[in-house]
Design a protein around this motif. Structure first.
Motif, PDB file in Angstrom:
ATOM      1  N   SER A 309       0.402  -0.917  -0.376  1.00  0.00           N
ATOM      2  CA  SER A 309       0.128  -0.202   0.161  1.00  0.00           C
ATOM      3  C   SER A 309       0.953   1.388  -0.307  1.00  0.00           C
ATOM      4  O   SER A 309       1.837   1.080   0.657  1.00  0.00           O
ATOM      5  CB  SER A 309      -0.602   0.138   1.103  1.00  0.00           C
ATOM      6  OG  SER A 309      -1.759   0.858   1.253  1.00  0.00           O
ATOM      7  N   ARG A 310       1.075   2.287  -0.448  1.00  0.00           N
ATOM      8  CA  ARG A 310       1.445   3.670  -0.663  1.00  0.00           C
ATOM      9  C   ARG A 310       0.363   4.650  -0.822  1.00  0.00           C
ATOM     10  O   ARG A 310      -0.730   4.547  -1.504  1.00  0.00           O
ATOM     11  CB  ARG A 310       2.398   3.902  -2.230  1.00  0.00           C
ATOM     12  CG  ARG A 310       3.522   2.366  -1.730  1.00  0.00           C
ATOM     13  CD  ARG A 310       5.180   2.863  -2.660  1.00  0.00           C
ATOM     14  NE  ARG A 310       5.372   3.458  -2.799  1.00  0.00           N
ATOM     15  CZ  ARG A 310       6.638   4.248  -3.365  1.00  0.00           C
ATOM     16  NH1 ARG A 310       6.988   3.310  -4.369  1.00  0.00           N
ATOM     17  NH2 ARG A 310       6.958   5.464  -3.541  1.00  0.00           N
ATOM     18  N   ALA A 327      -7.520  18.822   4.409  1.00  0.00           N
ATOM     19  CA  ALA A 327      -6.810  18.128   4.247  1.00  0.00           C
ATOM     20  C   ALA A 327      -5.958  17.501   3.464  1.00  0.00           C
ATOM     21  O   ALA A 327      -6.551  18.044   1.956  1.00  0.00           O
ATOM     22  CB  ALA A 327      -7.171  16.606   4.668  1.00  0.00           C
ATOM     23  N   THR A 328      -4.743  17.519   3.343  1.00  0.00           N
ATOM     24  CA  THR A 328      -4.390  16.908   2.411  1.00  0.00           C
ATOM     25  C   THR A 328      -5.082  15.956   1.248  1.00  0.00           C
ATOM     26  O   THR A 328      -5.216  14.524   2.197  1.00  0.00           O
ATOM     27  CB  THR A 328      -2.325  15.931   2.318  1.00  0.00           C
ATOM     28  OG1 THR A 328      -1.696  16.963   3.242  1.00  0.00           O
ATOM     29  CG2 THR A 328      -1.549  16.208   1.329  1.00  0.00           C
ATOM     30  N   GLN A 329      -4.660  16.645  -0.005  1.00  0.00           N
ATOM     31  CA  GLN A 329      -5.241  15.191  -0.921  1.00  0.00           C
ATOM     32  C   GLN A 329      -4.642  14.175  -0.683  1.00  0.00           C
ATOM     33  O   GLN A 329      -3.544  13.733  -2.142  1.00  0.00           O
ATOM     34  CB  GLN A 329      -5.791  15.967  -2.271  1.00  0.00           C
ATOM     35  CG  GLN A 329      -6.963  17.110  -1.426  1.00  0.00           C
ATOM     36  CD  GLN A 329      -7.862  16.322  -0.573  1.00  0.00           C
ATOM     37  OE1 GLN A 329      -9.238  15.546  -1.332  1.00  0.00           O
ATOM     38  NE2 GLN A 329      -8.282  15.812   0.694  1.00  0.00           N
ATOM     39  N   GLU A 330      -4.217  12.622  -1.112  1.00  0.00           N
ATOM     40  CA  GLU A 330      -4.259  12.058  -1.133  1.00  0.00           C
ATOM     41  C   GLU A 330      -4.572  10.212  -1.570  1.00  0.00           C
ATOM     42  O   GLU A 330      -5.856  10.504  -1.294  1.00  0.00           O
ATOM     43  CB  GLU A 330      -2.893  11.165  -0.254  1.00  0.00           C
ATOM     44  CG  GLU A 330      -2.523  12.543   0.258  1.00  0.00           C
ATOM     45  CD  GLU A 330      -1.275  11.375   1.810  1.00  0.00           C
ATOM     46  OE1 GLU A 330       0.484  11.505   1.958  1.00  0.00           O
ATOM     47  OE2 GLU A 330      -1.706  10.830   1.953  1.00  0.00           O
ATOM     48  N   LEU A 331      -3.718  10.364  -3.155  1.00  0.00           N
ATOM     49  CA  LEU A 331      -4.461   8.810  -3.611  1.00  0.00           C
ATOM     50  C   LEU A 331      -3.886   7.496  -2.614  1.00  0.00           C
ATOM     51  O   LEU A 331      -2.484   7.895  -2.704  1.00  0.00           O
ATOM     52  CB  LEU A 331      -3.847   8.701  -4.788  1.00  0.00           C
ATOM     53  CG  LEU A 331      -4.384   7.739  -5.765  1.00  0.00           C
ATOM     54  CD1 LEU A 331      -5.797   7.309  -6.356  1.00  0.00           C
ATOM     55  CD2 LEU A 331      -3.488   8.152  -7.531  1.00  0.00           C
ATOM     56  N   VAL A 332      -4.454   6.439  -2.643  1.00  0.00           N
ATOM     57  CA  VAL A 332      -4.025   5.267  -1.606  1.00  0.00           C
ATOM     58  C   VAL A 332      -3.836   4.521  -2.575  1.00  0.00           C
ATOM     59  O   VAL A 332      -5.460   4.850  -2.938  1.00  0.00           O
ATOM     60  CB  VAL A 332      -4.727   4.673   0.060  1.00  0.00           C
ATOM     61  CG1 VAL A 332      -3.891   3.770   0.425  1.00  0.00           C
ATOM     62  CG2 VAL A 332      -4.322   6.706   0.470  1.00  0.00           C
ATOM     63  N   ILE A 333      -3.189   3.791  -3.271  1.00  0.00           N
ATOM     64  CA  ILE A 333      -3.313   2.508  -4.120  1.00  0.00           C
ATOM     65  C   ILE A 333      -2.760   0.845  -2.641  1.00  0.00           C
ATOM     66  O   ILE A 333      -2.310   1.645  -2.219  1.00  0.00           O
ATOM     67  CB  ILE A 333      -2.387   2.342  -4.904  1.00  0.00           C
ATOM     68  CG1 ILE A 333      -2.728   3.795  -5.669  1.00  0.00           C
ATOM     69  CG2 ILE A 333      -2.573   0.860  -5.593  1.00  0.00           C
ATOM     70  CD1 ILE A 333      -1.960   3.827  -7.146  1.00  0.00           C
ATOM     71  N   SER A 334      -3.580   0.063  -2.826  1.00  0.00           N
ATOM     72  CA  SER A 334      -3.526  -0.971  -1.981  1.00  0.00           C
ATOM     73  C   SER A 334      -4.118  -2.344  -2.937  1.00  0.00           C
ATOM     74  O   SER A 334      -4.485  -2.371  -3.540  1.00  0.00           O
ATOM     75  CB  SER A 334      -4.443  -1.544  -0.406  1.00  0.00           C
ATOM     76  OG  SER A 334      -4.005   0.544   0.135  1.00  0.00           O
ATOM     77  N   MET A 335      -2.347  -3.483  -3.291  1.00  0.00           N
ATOM     78  CA  MET A 335      -2.725  -3.970  -3.457  1.00  0.00           C
ATOM     79  C   MET A 335      -2.652  -5.443  -2.974  1.00  0.00           C
ATOM     80  O   MET A 335      -1.951  -5.217  -1.924  1.00  0.00           O
ATOM     81  CB  MET A 335      -2.245  -4.026  -4.613  1.00  0.00           C
ATOM     82  CG  MET A 335      -2.291  -3.407  -6.001  1.00  0.00           C
ATOM     83  SD  MET A 335      -0.976  -3.637  -7.668  1.00  0.00           S
ATOM     84  CE  MET A 335      -0.713  -1.854  -6.803  1.00  0.00           C
ATOM     85  N   SER A 336      -3.436  -6.620  -2.903  1.00  0.00           N
ATOM     86  CA  SER A 336      -3.039  -7.387  -3.060  1.00  0.00           C
ATOM     87  C   SER A 336      -2.986  -8.720  -3.731  1.00  0.00           C
ATOM     88  O   SER A 336      -3.302  -8.864  -4.601  1.00  0.00           O
ATOM     89  CB  SER A 336      -3.944  -9.496  -1.806  1.00  0.00           C
ATOM     90  OG  SER A 336      -4.136 -10.154  -1.535  1.00  0.00           O
ATOM     91  N   VAL A 337      -1.389  -9.073  -3.619  1.00  0.00           N
ATOM     92  CA  VAL A 337      -0.898 -10.155  -4.501  1.00  0.00           C
ATOM     93  C   VAL A 337      -0.576 -11.481  -3.837  1.00  0.00           C
ATOM     94  O   VAL A 337      -0.223 -11.990  -2.652  1.00  0.00           O
ATOM     95  CB  VAL A 337       0.181  -9.907  -4.944  1.00  0.00           C
ATOM     96  CG1 VAL A 337       0.831 -10.584  -6.367  1.00  0.00           C
ATOM     97  CG2 VAL A 337       0.171  -7.879  -5.158  1.00  0.00           C
ATOM     98  N   ASP A 338      -1.297 -12.619  -4.771  1.00  0.00           N
ATOM     99  CA  ASP A 338      -1.051 -13.790  -5.059  1.00  0.00           C
ATOM    100  C   ASP A 338      -1.061 -14.966  -5.686  1.00  0.00           C
ATOM    101  O   ASP A 338      -1.149 -14.597  -7.138  1.00  0.00           O
ATOM    102  CB  ASP A 338      -2.506 -14.685  -4.196  1.00  0.00           C
ATOM    103  CG  ASP A 338      -2.288 -16.289  -3.530  1.00  0.00           C
ATOM    104  OD1 ASP A 338      -1.275 -17.092  -3.419  1.00  0.00           O
ATOM    105  OD2 ASP A 338      -3.824 -16.521  -3.566  1.00  0.00           O
ATOM    106  N   LYS A 339       0.625 -15.497  -5.360  1.00  0.00           N
ATOM    107  CA  LYS A 339       1.537 -16.588  -6.415  1.00  0.00           C
ATOM    108  C   LYS A 339       1.756 -15.680  -7.730  1.00  0.00           C
ATOM    109  O   LYS A 339       1.950 -16.074  -8.985  1.00  0.00           O
ATOM    110  CB  LYS A 339       0.922 -17.840  -7.310  1.00  0.00           C
ATOM    111  CG  LYS A 339      -0.318 -18.659  -5.824  1.00  0.00           C
ATOM    112  CD  LYS A 339      -0.510 -19.923  -6.301  1.00  0.00           C
ATOM    113  CE  LYS A 339      -1.033 -21.259  -5.433  1.00  0.00           C
ATOM    114  NZ  LYS A 339      -1.131 -20.310  -4.086  1.00  0.00           N
TER     115      LYS A 339
END
Length: 414
Positions: A309-310, A327-339
């Motif tokens: 996540s970043r 507030a600071t406007q931030e884009l948050v990208i989160s990923m789950s990676v399997d195999k």
């Protein structure tokens, strides 16, 4: 006809020549494959009946050398013949059987520099190899596996040959000057066969080592990092060649099951140093093993589940101009990676980006699932965003380009 005759010859121990530096085919040292596949439990020979060889691989390709290691593990009978294999590689990163390459290595840098990444069959941590490393593998019958014996033998060779004092710590790493790691270690134990391997830093490029093993922040467990040193820093007489010779002779002069030093008399009883050529001609089926070890499915597809996540501050020029945000406007990208494949993606889009016209539709996210955690996923994201455009507009707008750039940093940067 010739191959049949060769199998008959190698089955006879009478054909095995004793030598210290003679160049010979490893075929004269392996048991015929049809006998090997029928290995059975039996009483193991006494120490004095066991002979030793030092195999010197003529390849510097990591996948070939790992395949050779695996071939020997699967096909050779080490009941009365122990082998120490020495080998070196062009620059590469080697991870343990259950490790995460994206966590352990700077994968984008490896791709950029064309540095190989390889997953080995044994456990243990991640290591960097180049021509300044000496890699050693000790093969024995499973019941004769003795990691302490192997490490003590190397320790003794370092002192006998170069006066270098070392210790073996609780993690079974070899350490000099009380804190600098010069060797890591790992092993694979089967029902009848076992091997223990380690790498010794001789004059490796430590700057490249540090860059290649840069860590990524993910929710997973990483290798323990240690301060490292090259053995050539301890004594400039140490080279890969001189160390290979020193450890090889130490191995041959030492009894098979104890650390008793038998000197020249013990050496004369052994099969000596043998050059081996890791090819299908010498080791039938080796190329297939190498292809498996080089595949994406093995090196990346065996990775345990992890998440990343970043957050990325949104530039002011991309926000709705008529709004003021507390507030600071931030884009948050989160990923789950399997195999190695993207299993789930979440885009948390700040209000300022939504109000300026960007919407992360579910269809965009859906396109990413099942894609490799590589630039393949970035391409899928860009294509998905383009499908929302009219047919005559085939270019991402500023906001979409920002999201794509952030996504690229998640996938392709440490």
């Amino acid at each position: 006809m010739a191959q049949t005759m060769m199998k008959k010859i190698v089955a006879s121990s009478a054909c095995l020549m004793v030598g210290i530096t003679r160049r010979t085919s490893s075929r004269s040292l392996v048991t015929a494959s049809n006998n090997v596949t029928a290995k059975k439990e039996r009483n193991l020979p006494a120490e004095g009946e066991i002979t030793k060889s030092v195999f010197m691989s003529q390849s510097t390709d990591i996948y070939t050398n790992l395949a050779l290691e695996d071939w020997m593990y699967r096909n050779m009978d080490f009941s009365n013949h122990h082998v120490m294999m020495v080998w070196r590689n062009e620059p590469c990163v080697v991870i343990g059987r259950h490790q995460n390459p994206w966590l352990e290595a700077n994968v984008p840098l490896l791709n950029e520099r064309e540095i190989a990444l390889a997953r080995r069959n044994s456990g243990g941590g991640t290591v960097y190899h180049d021509r300044g490393n000496l890699n050693i593998t000790f093969f024995t019958h499973r019941e004769r596996y003795d990691r302490k014996y192997n490490l003590e033998l190397i320790k003794r060779a370092l002192f006998r040959g170069f006066g270098i004092k070392s210790i073996i710590n609780e993690r079974q790493d070899m350490v000099v000057r009380d804190k600098y790691k010069v060797s890591g270690t790992a092993a694979k134990l089967g029902r009848l066969t076992a091997y223990h391997h380690c790498t010794l830093l001789v004059n490796a490029n430590k700057a490249d080592l540090s860059r290649a093993l840069a860590k990524r922040e993910t929710q997973a467990t990483a290798s323990t990092r240690s301060e490292v040193a090259n053995l050539s820093e301890m004594d400039n007489r140490v080279t890969v060649e001189s160390l290979q010779t020193a450890i090889g002779y130490e191995y041959l002069r030492t009894a098979a099951l104890s650390l008793q030093d038998g000197g020249q008399g013990q050496i004369s009883k052994q099969r000596g140093f043998q050059f081996v050529n890791p090819t299908d001609d010498w080791f039938p089926g080796l190329a297939e093993l190498r292809n498996e070890l080089q595949s994406w499915d093995w090196n990346y597809g065996r990775t345990p589940v992890f998440t990343v996540s970043r957050s990325f501050p949104v530039p002011a020029e991309l926000l709705a101009p008529s709004k003021a945000y507390s507030a600071t406007q931030e884009l948050v990208i989160s990923m789950s990676v399997d195999k190695g494949l993207i299993d789930d993606v979440t885009l948390n889009i700040p209000p300022g980006l939504v109000e300026s016209g960007f919407h992360g539709e579910a269809s965009v996210i859906t396109q990413l699932k099942g894609k490799r955690f590589t630039s393949e996923a970035l391409t899928a994201l860009q294509d998905a965003m383009l499908t929302r455009h009219s047919s005559d507009v085939r270019k991402l707008d500023d906001k979409e380009q920002f999201v794509a750039k952030c996504f690229d940093q998640v996938v392709n940067t440490v």
